[in-house]
Design a protein around this motif. Structure first.
Motif, PDB file in Angstrom:
ATOM      1  N   ARG A   1      39.237 -31.561 -45.697  1.00 61.63           N
ATOM      2  CA  ARG A   1      40.042 -32.379 -46.978  1.00 61.63           C
ATOM      3  C   ARG A   1      39.943 -31.356 -48.200  1.00 61.63           C
ATOM      4  NH1 ARG A   1      38.746 -35.225 -51.436  1.00 61.63           N
ATOM      5  NH2 ARG A   1      39.929 -36.732 -51.956  1.00 61.63           N
ATOM      6  N   GLY A   2      38.948 -30.654 -48.382  1.00 61.73           N
ATOM      7  CA  GLY A   2      38.701 -29.558 -49.421  1.00 61.73           C
ATOM      8  C   GLY A   2      39.619 -28.522 -49.626  1.00 61.73           C
ATOM      9  N   GLU A   3      39.885 -28.293 -48.241  1.00 60.34           N
ATOM     10  CA  GLU A   3      40.793 -27.109 -47.858  1.00 60.34           C
ATOM     11  C   GLU A   3      42.241 -27.615 -48.460  1.00 60.34           C
ATOM     12  OE1 GLU A   3      38.700 -24.631 -44.471  1.00 60.34           O
ATOM     13  OE2 GLU A   3      40.069 -26.335 -43.982  1.00 60.34           O
ATOM     14  N   ILE A   4      42.719 -28.659 -48.165  1.00 59.99           N
ATOM     15  CA  ILE A   4      43.686 -29.234 -48.098  1.00 59.99           C
ATOM     16  C   ILE A   4      44.176 -29.307 -49.927  1.00 59.99           C
ATOM     17  CG2 ILE A   4      45.291 -31.232 -47.881  1.00 59.99           C
ATOM     18  CD1 ILE A   4      44.171 -31.360 -45.121  1.00 59.99           C
ATOM     19  N   PHE A   5      43.146 -30.267 -50.583  1.00 61.19           N
ATOM     20  CA  PHE A   5      43.183 -30.514 -51.829  1.00 61.19           C
ATOM     21  C   PHE A   5      43.264 -29.314 -52.767  1.00 61.19           C
ATOM     22  CE2 PHE A   5      43.186 -34.654 -49.886  1.00 61.19           C
ATOM     23  CZ  PHE A   5      44.232 -35.134 -50.545  1.00 61.19           C
TER      24      PHE A   5
ATOM     25  N   PHE B   1      39.750 -39.930 -43.465  1.00 59.02           N
ATOM     26  CA  PHE B   1      40.601 -38.516 -43.567  1.00 59.02           C
ATOM     27  C   PHE B   1      40.021 -37.534 -42.672  1.00 59.02           C
ATOM     28  CE2 PHE B   1      42.596 -34.734 -45.265  1.00 59.02           C
ATOM     29  CZ  PHE B   1      43.790 -35.188 -45.616  1.00 59.02           C
ATOM     30  N   HIS B   2      38.846 -37.454 -42.592  1.00 56.61           N
ATOM     31  CA  HIS B   2      38.343 -36.336 -41.328  1.00 56.61           C
ATOM     32  C   HIS B   2      38.627 -36.648 -39.894  1.00 56.61           C
ATOM     33  CE1 HIS B   2      35.936 -32.657 -41.470  1.00 56.61           C
ATOM     34  NE2 HIS B   2      35.153 -33.296 -40.172  1.00 56.61           N
ATOM     35  N   ASP B   3      39.191 -37.937 -39.571  1.00 57.71           N
ATOM     36  CA  ASP B   3      39.295 -38.076 -38.214  1.00 57.71           C
ATOM     37  C   ASP B   3      40.922 -37.215 -37.907  1.00 57.71           C
ATOM     38  OD1 ASP B   3      37.392 -39.854 -37.615  1.00 57.71           O
ATOM     39  OD2 ASP B   3      38.721 -41.666 -38.578  1.00 57.71           O
ATOM     40  N   LEU B   4      41.322 -36.927 -39.168  1.00 56.32           N
ATOM     41  CA  LEU B   4      42.662 -35.835 -38.639  1.00 56.32           C
ATOM     42  C   LEU B   4      42.314 -34.653 -38.092  1.00 56.32           C
ATOM     43  CD1 LEU B   4      44.775 -36.757 -41.880  1.00 56.32           C
ATOM     44  CD2 LEU B   4      45.125 -37.689 -39.711  1.00 56.32           C
ATOM     45  N   ARG B   5      41.277 -34.172 -38.385  1.00 52.73           N
ATOM     46  CA  ARG B   5      40.545 -32.969 -37.844  1.00 52.73           C
ATOM     47  C   ARG B   5      40.464 -32.973 -36.423  1.00 52.73           C
ATOM     48  NH1 ARG B   5      38.762 -28.068 -39.587  1.00 52.73           N
ATOM     49  NH2 ARG B   5      36.670 -27.230 -38.939  1.00 52.73           N
ATOM     50  N   ARG B   6      39.814 -34.192 -35.981  1.00 50.27           N
ATOM     51  CA  ARG B   6      39.947 -34.463 -34.486  1.00 50.27           C
ATOM     52  C   ARG B   6      41.160 -34.521 -34.138  1.00 50.27           C
ATOM     53  NH1 ARG B   6      35.196 -36.404 -36.419  1.00 50.27           N
ATOM     54  NH2 ARG B   6      36.147 -38.106 -37.199  1.00 50.27           N
ATOM     55  N   SER B   7      41.912 -35.437 -34.540  1.00 52.47           N
ATOM     56  CA  SER B   7      43.211 -35.645 -33.954  1.00 52.47           C
ATOM     57  C   SER B   7      44.126 -34.394 -33.835  1.00 52.47           C
ATOM     58  CB  SER B   7      44.199 -36.229 -35.016  1.00 52.47           C
ATOM     59  OG  SER B   7      43.197 -37.648 -35.098  1.00 52.47           O
ATOM     60  N   ALA B   8      43.865 -33.205 -34.523  1.00 49.03           N
ATOM     61  CA  ALA B   8      44.666 -32.029 -34.725  1.00 49.03           C
ATOM     62  C   ALA B   8      44.014 -31.267 -33.246  1.00 49.03           C
ATOM     63  CB  ALA B   8      44.181 -31.312 -35.875  1.00 49.03           C
TER      64      ALA B   8
ATOM     65  N   SER C   1      50.502 -36.136 -63.357  1.00 47.53           N
ATOM     66  CA  SER C   1      49.632 -35.078 -63.494  1.00 47.53           C
ATOM     67  C   SER C   1      49.558 -33.775 -62.773  1.00 47.53           C
ATOM     68  CB  SER C   1      47.956 -35.761 -63.295  1.00 47.53           C
ATOM     69  OG  SER C   1      46.760 -34.869 -63.348  1.00 47.53           O
ATOM     70  N   LYS C   2      48.865 -32.797 -63.250  1.00 51.98           N
ATOM     71  CA  LYS C   2      49.027 -31.264 -62.420  1.00 51.98           C
ATOM     72  C   LYS C   2      47.464 -31.108 -62.034  1.00 51.98           C
ATOM     73  CE  LYS C   2      53.066 -29.225 -63.838  1.00 51.98           C
ATOM     74  NZ  LYS C   2      53.798 -27.912 -64.275  1.00 51.98           N
ATOM     75  N   ASP C   3      46.534 -32.012 -62.425  1.00 45.49           N
ATOM     76  CA  ASP C   3      45.152 -31.970 -61.846  1.00 45.49           C
ATOM     77  C   ASP C   3      44.993 -31.805 -60.247  1.00 45.49           C
ATOM     78  OD1 ASP C   3      44.400 -31.561 -64.912  1.00 45.49           O
ATOM     79  OD2 ASP C   3      44.193 -33.882 -64.803  1.00 45.49           O
ATOM     80  N   ARG C   4      43.721 -31.424 -60.004  1.00 48.48           N
ATOM     81  CA  ARG C   4      43.443 -31.473 -58.723  1.00 48.48           C
ATOM     82  C   ARG C   4      43.018 -32.932 -58.179  1.00 48.48           C
ATOM     83  NH1 ARG C   4      38.780 -31.909 -55.865  1.00 48.48           N
ATOM     84  NH2 ARG C   4      38.488 -30.906 -53.833  1.00 48.48           N
ATOM     85  N   ILE C   5      43.493 -33.361 -57.142  1.00 47.54           N
ATOM     86  CA  ILE C   5      43.206 -34.858 -56.803  1.00 47.54           C
ATOM     87  C   ILE C   5      41.709 -34.681 -56.228  1.00 47.54           C
ATOM     88  CG2 ILE C   5      43.595 -36.614 -55.119  1.00 47.54           C
ATOM     89  CD1 ILE C   5      46.778 -35.711 -55.442  1.00 47.54           C
ATOM     90  N   VAL C   6      40.792 -35.478 -56.603  1.00 45.12           N
ATOM     91  CA  VAL C   6      39.526 -35.646 -56.276  1.00 45.12           C
ATOM     92  C   VAL C   6      39.381 -36.924 -55.231  1.00 45.12           C
ATOM     93  CG1 VAL C   6      37.157 -35.972 -57.113  1.00 45.12           C
ATOM     94  CG2 VAL C   6      38.613 -34.638 -58.449  1.00 45.12           C
TER      95      VAL C   6
ATOM     96  N   ALA D   1      51.451 -38.152 -48.239  1.00 52.54           N
ATOM     97  CA  ALA D   1      52.187 -37.678 -46.988  1.00 52.54           C
ATOM     98  C   ALA D   1      52.118 -36.285 -46.587  1.00 52.54           C
ATOM     99  CB  ALA D   1      53.601 -38.104 -47.052  1.00 52.54           C
ATOM    100  N   ALA D   2      51.986 -35.313 -47.409  1.00 51.36           N
ATOM    101  CA  ALA D   2      51.523 -33.765 -47.494  1.00 51.36           C
ATOM    102  C   ALA D   2      50.412 -33.658 -46.883  1.00 51.36           C
ATOM    103  CB  ALA D   2      51.910 -33.184 -48.564  1.00 51.36           C
ATOM    104  N   ALA D   3      49.211 -34.506 -47.422  1.00 53.94           N
ATOM    105  CA  ALA D   3      48.248 -34.259 -47.126  1.00 53.94           C
ATOM    106  C   ALA D   3      47.828 -34.642 -45.607  1.00 53.94           C
ATOM    107  CB  ALA D   3      47.051 -34.838 -48.077  1.00 53.94           C
ATOM    108  N   LEU D   4      48.562 -35.823 -45.383  1.00 58.28           N
ATOM    109  CA  LEU D   4      48.279 -36.351 -43.780  1.00 58.28           C
ATOM    110  C   LEU D   4      48.739 -35.301 -43.007  1.00 58.28           C
ATOM    111  CD1 LEU D   4      47.829 -38.499 -41.926  1.00 58.28           C
ATOM    112  CD2 LEU D   4      50.352 -39.228 -42.425  1.00 58.28           C
ATOM    113  N   GLU D   5      49.936 -34.623 -43.271  1.00 62.81           N
ATOM    114  CA  GLU D   5      50.809 -33.938 -42.516  1.00 62.81           C
ATOM    115  C   GLU D   5      49.760 -32.389 -42.216  1.00 62.81           C
ATOM    116  OE1 GLU D   5      53.353 -33.346 -39.840  1.00 62.81           O
ATOM    117  OE2 GLU D   5      53.520 -34.925 -41.076  1.00 62.81           O
ATOM    118  N   LEU D   6      49.273 -32.074 -43.291  1.00 67.27           N
ATOM    119  CA  LEU D   6      48.368 -30.838 -43.116  1.00 67.27           C
ATOM    120  C   LEU D   6      47.298 -31.006 -42.279  1.00 67.27           C
ATOM    121  CD1 LEU D   6      48.553 -29.720 -46.820  1.00 67.27           C
ATOM    122  CD2 LEU D   6      49.528 -28.259 -44.901  1.00 67.27           C
ATOM    123  N   GLY D   7      46.619 -32.196 -42.578  1.00 64.20           N
ATOM    124  CA  GLY D   7      45.637 -32.523 -41.723  1.00 64.20           C
ATOM    125  C   GLY D   7      45.802 -32.533 -40.193  1.00 64.20           C
TER     126      GLY D   7
END
Length: 377
Positions: free
Chosen positions: A231-235, A333-340, A300-305, A218-224
């Motif tokens: 996506r790389g900047e968010i994760f 996920f990249h469609d959020l960039r156009r949506s923003a 986990s505390k690892d980066r989500i890939v 939900a947080a990733a969606l909101e940031l996008g």
């Protein structure tokens, strides 16, 4: 002819063309032995390729493969972000074709012919690989009761241009030896702009489904959606980049990055958190240190890939498809960039401000992401 490119002329009483050019203050001239002007021009180019600016011959065993390796070493020294991609292009595609091609005696027309042959071979390989991948993907979709994937007609020009750009850069980087001029206009036309974007109603439905799966999604969606970040900047975001004490809502800082293929990198950015972003990030950052990633799975505390399974589960539950001129497509996920971009410009935010927040380098790039909605008319 352009200054410094040499001249062709006929001597009285001779049917053959003669040539003349200057390098390093020395004059080179003689008969081409050719009656055809086109053949004489090729002869002149070959003569120029055999002579360095100071009058010495080009290093006999210098190959195009040597130039490509020098370019890769240069990129490694500069610690470019896409160095692994460059290594793959070089080892798997460029070197197998250009490895043994000697520079001595190579002319611009010869080089163009080689590049045209390379483009033809690689185009066949890329199209075949894409069709194989698409077929395998559709078989898996069929097992899950889904229809064939709808996508824009495939064009390999984007991949080819990345490889041709590397070859051109390798050519221009070499300074020790006199090389024939690199052919002009070798890059191909690209038309791979995706047009899908989410409406406000679709975003709200998708947000509810993402919250059911996990706060991190939900947080990733909101940031996008809010900032149009990649996506790389968010994760890659870490807790130390989030400041909940900066003003009323707090802020997020993205650090400056190095560019790809020697280009200018992304500038650092500082944005104010929206109410939803603050709420979700507060939950994601709870109990973590500054060096921990903000978005992690509960166990986990690892980066989500990899997020494709969770993302697909969310948009299918929300029943979202995006209309385009080539059919209904599944959201990525990249469609959020156009949506923003559409959302911010629709609310009256200045394009220059949208560029700074989202990290677009030029107005032309921003325009590629601003897809006009019928409501704007």
């Amino acid at each position: 002819m352009a200054r410094g490119s040499g001249t062709l002329f006929r001597v009285k009483g001779s049917r053959n063309w003669h040539y003349q050019f200057f390098y390093g203050g020395e004059r080179y001239c003689g008969s081409t032995g050719k009656a055809s002007k086109d053949e004489a021009r090729d002869f002149l180019e070959q003569k120029k390729a055999e002579v360095r600016i100071n009058g010495k011959p080009v290093r006999a065993k210098l190959t195009v493969g040597d130039l490509l390796r020098s370019k890769l070493a240069h990129d490694r020294h500069n610690e470019l972000r896409d160095i692994h991609s460059s290594e793959g292009r070089l080892e798997n595609h460029l070197l197998p074709f250009f490895e043994g091609v000697e520079v001595a005696g190579l002319t611009t027309s010869n080089l163009r012919a080689l590049i045209d042959e390379y483009i033809s071979l690689r185009r066949e390989e890329l199209v075949a690989a894409h069709e194989e991948k698409l077929e395998a993907g559709n078989k898996l979709r069929a097992k899950r009761g889904l229809g064939p994937k709808v996508e824009k007609p495939y064009s390999p020009n984007g991949s080819l241009n990345r490889e041709l750009s590397f070859l051109r850069s390798a050519w221009l980087l070499e300074e020790e030896d006199r090389l024939p001029r690199f052919p002009k206009h070798v890059l191909l036309t690209e038309d791979n702009t995706r047009e899908g974007f989410l409406t406000q109603q679709q975003y709200e439905k998708l947000s509810l489904e993402c919250r059911k799966i996990g706060t991190w999604l939900a947080a990733a969606l909101e940031l996008g959606w809010a900032y149009g970040w990649r996506r790389g900047e968010i994760f890659n975001l870490k807790v130390g980049q989030v400041n909940f004490l900066d003003g009323e809502r707090g802020s997020i800082r993205l650090y400056r990055t190095k560019g790809k293929r020697g280009k200018k990198g992304l500038q650092g950015r500082l944005v104010v958190m929206t109410k939803r972003v603050r709420e979700l990030l507060a939950s994601c950052c709870a109990g973590k240190t500054e060096d921990d990633f903000v978005l992690t799975r509960p166990d986990s505390k690892d980066r989500i890939v990899e997020t494709r399974d969770e993302w697909e589960k969310a948009w299918r539950a929300a029943e979202i498809v995006l209309p385009t001129d080539y059919g209904q497509v599944e959201p990525i996920f990249h469609d959020l960039r156009r949506s923003a971009v559409n959302g911010a410009i629709g609310r009256g935010v200045l394009p220059s401000t949208v560029m700074k927040i989202g990290g677009w380098g030029t107005p032309a790039m921003l325009e590629r992401y601003h897809i006009l909605d019928k409501k704007e008319f």
